[in-house]
Scaffold this motif. Structure first.
Motif, short mmCIF file in Angstrom:
data_model
loop_
_atom_site.label_atom_id
_atom_site.label_comp_id
_atom_site.label_asym_id
_atom_site.label_seq_id
_atom_site.Cartn_x
_atom_site.Cartn_y
_atom_site.Cartn_z
N LYS A 1 0.86 -1.19 0.00
CA LYS A 1 0.00 0.00 0.00
C LYS A 1 0.89 1.23 0.00
CE LYS A 1 -1.64 1.60 3.93
NZ LYS A 1 -2.54 1.77 5.04
N PRO A 2 0.41 2.34 -0.56
CA PRO A 2 1.20 3.57 -0.51
C PRO A 2 1.21 4.14 0.90
CG PRO A 2 -0.90 3.95 -1.60
CD PRO A 2 -0.83 2.49 -1.31
N LYS A 3 2.38 4.59 1.35
CA LYS A 3 2.50 5.17 2.68
C LYS A 3 1.57 6.36 2.87
CE LYS A 3 7.00 4.00 4.44
NZ LYS A 3 8.40 4.35 4.51
N ASP B 1 -1.41 6.70 2.17
CA ASP B 1 -2.75 6.31 2.59
C ASP B 1 -2.70 5.69 3.99
OD1 ASP B 1 -5.38 5.62 2.88
OD2 ASP B 1 -5.36 4.05 1.36
N PRO C 1 3.58 -0.83 3.86
CA PRO C 1 3.52 0.53 3.33
C PRO C 1 4.83 0.89 2.63
CG PRO C 1 3.82 0.58 5.71
CD PRO C 1 3.69 -0.86 5.31
N SER D 1 6.82 3.98 0.02
CA SER D 1 6.77 5.36 -0.49
C SER D 1 6.67 5.42 -2.00
CB SER D 1 8.02 6.13 -0.05
OG SER D 1 8.05 6.23 1.35
N ASP D 2 7.28 4.43 -2.66
CA ASP D 2 7.32 4.46 -4.12
C ASP D 2 7.62 3.07 -4.66
OD1 ASP D 2 10.08 4.08 -3.65
OD2 ASP D 2 10.51 6.21 -3.91
N MET E 1 8.99 -0.66 -3.12
CA MET E 1 8.21 -1.87 -3.31
C MET E 1 9.09 -2.98 -3.88
SD MET E 1 4.51 -2.51 -5.26
CE MET E 1 4.18 -0.78 -5.28
N GLU F 1 -4.72 0.97 -3.74
CA GLU F 1 -4.59 2.40 -4.09
C GLU F 1 -3.48 2.61 -5.11
OE1 GLU F 1 -6.94 4.24 -3.26
OE2 GLU F 1 -7.73 3.50 -1.35
N PHE G 1 -1.90 5.89 -6.79
CA PHE G 1 -0.91 6.77 -6.16
C PHE G 1 0.52 6.46 -6.57
CE2 PHE G 1 -4.10 7.27 -2.48
CZ PHE G 1 -4.71 8.34 -3.11
N PHE G 2 0.74 5.39 -7.35
CA PHE G 2 2.07 5.05 -7.82
C PHE G 2 2.28 5.60 -9.22
CE2 PHE G 2 1.21 1.86 -4.56
CZ PHE G 2 2.36 1.99 -3.78
#
Length: 187
Positions: free
Chosen positions: A44-46, A48, A68, A70-71, A75, A90, A93-94
């Motif tokens: 998941k994106p940090k 969120d 979580p 950041s990018d 990941m 989500e 957001f990437f």
């Protein structure tokens, strides 16, 4: 009808507006893979952190632990080389590189399940979702219920006047509305 491929990977996209059950469906699919004793990893994106910093949580409080990041670079660093199923919540957001990342995983035999908004608050295609939709083997477009008239809703209407494309929020910032109500709100 969903016929899973044999001995190859694939990409599944779950998309739609806010409050349509995207994260809930992602969690359901991830749980089924876990029950089948498949090696699962969920990201998941940090950005969120609405309900929990480390878990993927639906609006109705269904949850599954997630990582979580950041990018996309982070990941990739945290990816288990033996993973069989990768979930990403989500995904809008990437950056666009996440599309190639999903393809790489699928080409290595992974099942990749992503969930995210296909349209932003202006009704425009959002981030990498348009490309992912085109390249995925399976696409599930979910709808919400319009809070104004009860029709099927496929727009996430922003209640605030903040003009930035990315504004993390829930019912405090957004409501699901149908095509007609969205058009009325834009006029």
């Amino acid at each position: 009808m969903f016929i899973p491929p044999k001995d190859i990977g694939w990409v599944e996209v779950i998309c739609g507006p806010m409050f349509s059950g995207k994260t809930e469906e992602l969690i359901r699919r991830i749980r089924r893979a876990s029950f089948a004793k498949q090696r699962v990893q969920v990201f998941k994106p940090k950005i969120d952190d609405r309900y929990d910093a480390n878990a993927i949580v639906s609006h109705n409080q269904e949850r599954v632990e997630g990582i979580p990041v950041s990018d996309l670079k982070e990941m990739r660093q945290k990816l288990d080389p033996h993973v069989e199923v990768v979930g990403i919540d989500e995904i809008q957001f990437f950056d666009q590189g996440v599309v190639d990342f999903c393809d790489e995983l699928a080409n290595k035999g992974c099942r990749v399940i992503v969930a995210g908004l296909d349209l932003d608050y202006l009704g425009e295609p959002f981030g990498p979702l348009p490309r992912l939709i085109c390249q995925a083997e399976y696409v599930s477009k979910l709808l919400a219920i319009c809070v104004r008239c009860g029709n099927p809703a496929h727009h996430s209407y922003r209640l605030s006047t903040d003009p930035q494309q990315v504004l993390v929020g829930s019912t405090d910032q957004y409501e699901a509305i149908c095509r007609r109500c969205f058009k009325v709100g834009q006029d």
